[in-house]
Design a protein around this motif. Structure first.
Motif, PDB file in Angstrom:
ATOM      1  N   ASP A 112       0.827  -1.210   0.000  1.00 40.91           N
ATOM      2  CA  ASP A 112       0.000   0.000   0.000  1.00 40.91           C
ATOM      3  C   ASP A 112       0.862   1.261   0.000  1.00 40.91           C
ATOM      4  O   ASP A 112       0.548   2.234  -0.695  1.00 40.91           O
ATOM      5  N   GLU A 113       1.945   1.249   0.767  1.00 36.79           N
ATOM      6  CA  GLU A 113       2.808   2.432   0.834  1.00 36.79           C
ATOM      7  C   GLU A 113       3.537   2.656  -0.477  1.00 36.79           C
ATOM      8  O   GLU A 113       3.719   3.801  -0.918  1.00 36.79           O
ATOM      9  N   GLU A 114       3.966   1.577  -1.132  1.00 36.22           N
ATOM     10  CA  GLU A 114       4.615   1.711  -2.437  1.00 36.22           C
ATOM     11  C   GLU A 114       3.628   2.250  -3.465  1.00 36.22           C
ATOM     12  O   GLU A 114       3.992   3.095  -4.295  1.00 36.22           O
ATOM     13  N   LEU A 115       2.391   1.794  -3.417  1.00 32.49           N
ATOM     14  CA  LEU A 115       1.369   2.280  -4.348  1.00 32.49           C
ATOM     15  C   LEU A 115       1.107   3.765  -4.110  1.00 32.49           C
ATOM     16  O   LEU A 115       0.978   4.532  -5.078  1.00 32.49           O
ATOM     17  N   TYR A 116       1.055   4.171  -2.857  1.00 34.77           N
ATOM     18  CA  TYR A 116       0.821   5.585  -2.541  1.00 34.77           C
ATOM     19  C   TYR A 116       1.948   6.449  -3.115  1.00 34.77           C
ATOM     20  O   TYR A 116       1.700   7.476  -3.753  1.00 34.77           O
ATOM     21  N   ARG A 117       3.205   6.015  -2.914  1.00 33.79           N
ATOM     22  CA  ARG A 117       4.343   6.785  -3.437  1.00 33.79           C
ATOM     23  C   ARG A 117       4.349   6.768  -4.963  1.00 33.79           C
ATOM     24  O   ARG A 117       4.709   7.764  -5.599  1.00 33.79           O
ATOM     25  N   HIS A 118       3.951   5.635  -5.554  1.00 27.34           N
ATOM     26  CA  HIS A 118       3.846   5.542  -7.013  1.00 27.34           C
ATOM     27  C   HIS A 118       2.851   6.576  -7.541  1.00 27.34           C
ATOM     28  O   HIS A 118       3.132   7.280  -8.528  1.00 27.34           O
ATOM     29  N   PHE A 135      -1.466  18.214  -7.016  1.00 23.48           N
ATOM     30  CA  PHE A 135      -0.625  17.126  -6.561  1.00 23.48           C
ATOM     31  C   PHE A 135      -1.369  16.284  -5.533  1.00 23.48           C
ATOM     32  O   PHE A 135      -2.375  16.706  -4.966  1.00 23.48           O
ATOM     33  N   VAL A 136      -0.840  15.088  -5.286  1.00 23.81           N
ATOM     34  CA  VAL A 136      -1.478  14.191  -4.327  1.00 23.81           C
ATOM     35  C   VAL A 136      -1.640  14.863  -2.970  1.00 23.81           C
ATOM     36  O   VAL A 136      -2.676  14.733  -2.314  1.00 23.81           O
ATOM     37  N   GLU A 137      -0.624  15.609  -2.549  1.00 27.06           N
ATOM     38  CA  GLU A 137      -0.713  16.259  -1.231  1.00 27.06           C
ATOM     39  C   GLU A 137      -1.830  17.297  -1.155  1.00 27.06           C
ATOM     40  O   GLU A 137      -2.317  17.624  -0.072  1.00 27.06           O
ATOM     41  N   ASN A 138      -2.256  17.807  -2.325  1.00 22.81           N
ATOM     42  CA  ASN A 138      -3.357  18.775  -2.349  1.00 22.81           C
ATOM     43  C   ASN A 138      -4.715  18.101  -2.249  1.00 22.81           C
ATOM     44  O   ASN A 138      -5.710  18.735  -1.918  1.00 22.81           O
ATOM     45  N   MET A 139      -4.741  16.809  -2.555  1.00 15.36           N
ATOM     46  CA  MET A 139      -6.013  16.089  -2.573  1.00 15.36           C
ATOM     47  C   MET A 139      -6.444  15.618  -1.185  1.00 15.36           C
ATOM     48  O   MET A 139      -7.624  15.347  -0.966  1.00 15.36           O
ATOM     49  N   GLY A 140      -5.481  15.499  -0.318  1.00 19.46           N
ATOM     50  CA  GLY A 140      -5.787  14.979   1.015  1.00 19.46           C
ATOM     51  C   GLY A 140      -5.543  13.480   1.062  1.00 19.46           C
ATOM     52  O   GLY A 140      -6.004  12.738   0.194  1.00 19.46           O
ATOM     53  N   GLU A 141      -4.812  13.038   2.078  1.00 22.57           N
ATOM     54  CA  GLU A 141      -4.425  11.640   2.160  1.00 22.57           C
ATOM     55  C   GLU A 141      -5.622  10.703   2.259  1.00 22.57           C
ATOM     56  O   GLU A 141      -5.625   9.623   1.663  1.00 22.57           O
ATOM     57  N   ASP A 142      -6.638  11.108   2.989  1.00 18.02           N
ATOM     58  CA  ASP A 142      -7.812  10.242   3.161  1.00 18.02           C
ATOM     59  C   ASP A 142      -8.470   9.926   1.822  1.00 18.02           C
ATOM     60  O   ASP A 142      -8.839   8.778   1.539  1.00 18.02           O
ATOM     61  N   LEU A 143      -8.619  10.971   0.991  1.00 16.21           N
ATOM     62  CA  LEU A 143      -9.238  10.773  -0.320  1.00 16.21           C
ATOM     63  C   LEU A 143      -8.401   9.845  -1.189  1.00 16.21           C
ATOM     64  O   LEU A 143      -8.928   8.918  -1.821  1.00 16.21           O
ATOM     65  N   VAL A 144      -7.089  10.095  -1.208  1.00 16.39           N
ATOM     66  CA  VAL A 144      -6.210   9.296  -2.061  1.00 16.39           C
ATOM     67  C   VAL A 144      -6.218   7.833  -1.629  1.00 16.39           C
ATOM     68  O   VAL A 144      -6.321   6.924  -2.456  1.00 16.39           O
ATOM     69  N   ARG A 145      -6.135   7.592  -0.325  1.00 15.06           N
ATOM     70  CA  ARG A 145      -6.122   6.213   0.160  1.00 15.06           C
ATOM     71  C   ARG A 145      -7.458   5.516  -0.096  1.00 15.06           C
ATOM     72  O   ARG A 145      -7.499   4.304  -0.344  1.00 15.06           O
ATOM     73  N   GLU A 147      -9.428   6.176  -2.741  1.00 21.07           N
ATOM     74  CA  GLU A 147      -9.470   5.906  -4.177  1.00 21.07           C
ATOM     75  C   GLU A 147      -8.518   4.779  -4.575  1.00 21.07           C
ATOM     76  O   GLU A 147      -8.816   3.993  -5.479  1.00 21.07           O
ATOM     77  N   MET A 148      -7.368   4.692  -3.904  1.00 16.93           N
ATOM     78  CA  MET A 148      -6.378   3.696  -4.308  1.00 16.93           C
ATOM     79  C   MET A 148      -6.780   2.281  -3.918  1.00 16.93           C
ATOM     80  O   MET A 148      -6.142   1.310  -4.345  1.00 16.93           O
ATOM     81  N   LYS A 149      -7.868   2.126  -3.176  1.00 18.44           N
ATOM     82  CA  LYS A 149      -8.368   0.786  -2.863  1.00 18.44           C
ATOM     83  C   LYS A 149      -8.800   0.046  -4.124  1.00 18.44           C
ATOM     84  O   LYS A 149      -8.870  -1.184  -4.141  1.00 18.44           O
ATOM     85  N   GLY A 150      -9.083   0.815  -5.174  1.00 17.32           N
ATOM     86  CA  GLY A 150      -9.472   0.198  -6.436  1.00 17.32           C
ATOM     87  C   GLY A 150      -8.318  -0.003  -7.390  1.00 17.32           C
ATOM     88  O   GLY A 150      -8.517  -0.413  -8.538  1.00 17.32           O
ATOM     89  N   ALA A 151      -7.080   0.276  -6.923  1.00 22.53           N
ATOM     90  CA  ALA A 151      -5.906   0.175  -7.793  1.00 22.53           C
ATOM     91  C   ALA A 151      -5.024  -1.011  -7.407  1.00 22.53           C
ATOM     92  O   ALA A 151      -4.922  -1.374  -6.228  1.00 22.53           O
ATOM     93  N   PHE A 152      -4.392  -1.588  -8.407  1.00 25.06           N
ATOM     94  CA  PHE A 152      -3.511  -2.750  -8.243  1.00 25.06           C
ATOM     95  C   PHE A 152      -2.131  -2.335  -8.716  1.00 25.06           C
ATOM     96  O   PHE A 152      -1.906  -2.118  -9.911  1.00 25.06           O
ATOM     97  N   GLY A 153      -1.204  -2.153  -7.781  1.00 21.95           N
ATOM     98  CA  GLY A 153       0.121  -1.649  -8.113  1.00 21.95           C
ATOM     99  C   GLY A 153       1.129  -2.755  -8.369  1.00 21.95           C
ATOM    100  O   GLY A 153       1.167  -3.761  -7.657  1.00 21.95           O
ATOM    101  N   ILE A 154       1.939  -2.563  -9.393  1.00 21.51           N
ATOM    102  CA  ILE A 154       2.905  -3.589  -9.812  1.00 21.51           C
ATOM    103  C   ILE A 154       4.278  -2.959 -10.053  1.00 21.51           C
ATOM    104  O   ILE A 154       4.396  -1.956 -10.768  1.00 21.51           O
ATOM    105  N   ASN A 155       5.305  -3.569  -9.478  1.00 23.71           N
ATOM    106  CA  ASN A 155       6.686  -3.307  -9.885  1.00 23.71           C
ATOM    107  C   ASN A 155       7.092  -4.419 -10.841  1.00 23.71           C
ATOM    108  O   ASN A 155       6.694  -5.579 -10.662  1.00 23.71           O
TER     109      ASN A 155
END
Length: 203
Positions: A112-118, A135-145, A147-155
């Motif tokens: 989750d932390e890698e996805l947030y930084r990505h 920028f992400v910091e302007n959106m508010g961490e709560d909102l971003v986290r 929304e990112m529940k629907g994202a699948f991050g891959i390295n």
């Protein structure tokens, strides 16, 4: 992909440039069934090595089946253009000039932390040129986290790299210059780019 030796490049800087400028590319996998998803990629360099980052929707089939260690193929197409045989001094076949990168690699799922930084890095890359960047910091961490529940991050850790730079290297000087001339007269942005890259090749 097969690349004839004359068009095959080992230029890592060219690879980085193609990826950076054509980052909306294909993530391809064949686990359970052949699948491909257009997604945004970032190239991340660490201590001389690099890996790719991307994310897709969790609703995507690939997000349901990909696991750590699975193999994927990332396909980046750069500038490309039709080359008419009418531009040659002698009769020959028409062709297509292009630049492309394919990277075969192994999946390492993001935390989750890698996805947030990505998402922070990805947003910054495209928002920094906007008149009023969000920028992400302007959106508010709560909102971003949320929304990112629907994202699948891959390295993606590269195992094979293919760089194609097909720019009429096989043509004589007359044909080469005539191709550049005709590409420069095109109203197609990709054609003009290919002409410029050909000019740089022999400058």
């Amino acid at each position: 992909m097969f690349i004839p030796k004359i068009y095959k490049s080992e230029d890592q800087e060219l690879m980085k440039k193609i990826i950076s400028e054509n980052a909306f590319a294909l993530l391809i996998s064949d686990k359970e069934k052949l699948s491909a998803t257009h997604s945004m990629f970032l190239l991340n360099e660490t201590d001389g090595d690099f890996y790719l980052e991307t994310h897709i929707s969790k609703a995507n089939f690939q997000a349901k089946v990909l696991k750590d260690g699975d193999e994927v193929l990332c396909d980046f197409l750069g500038a490309h253009s039709y080359i008419s045989s009418s531009w040659y001094e002698k009769t020959n076949v028409s062709t297509w000039n292009y630049e492309a990168v394919q990277i075969r690699g192994r999946v390492k799922l993001m935390t989750d932390e890698e996805l947030y930084r990505h998402l922070e890095k990805l947003t910054f890359k495209y928002e920094k040129v906007q008149k009023c960047p969000m920028f992400v910091e302007n959106m508010g961490e709560d909102l971003v986290r949320k929304e990112m529940k629907g994202a699948f991050g891959i390295n993606i850790i590269p195992t094979e790299i293919f760089i194609a730079n097909k720019l009429s290297q096989n043509r004589n000087e007359f044909d080469f210059e005539n191709i550049i001339l005709n590409l420069g007269e095109s109203n197609n942005e990709n054609s003009v780019k290919i002409g410029e890259k050909m000019r740089q090749l022999r400058s």
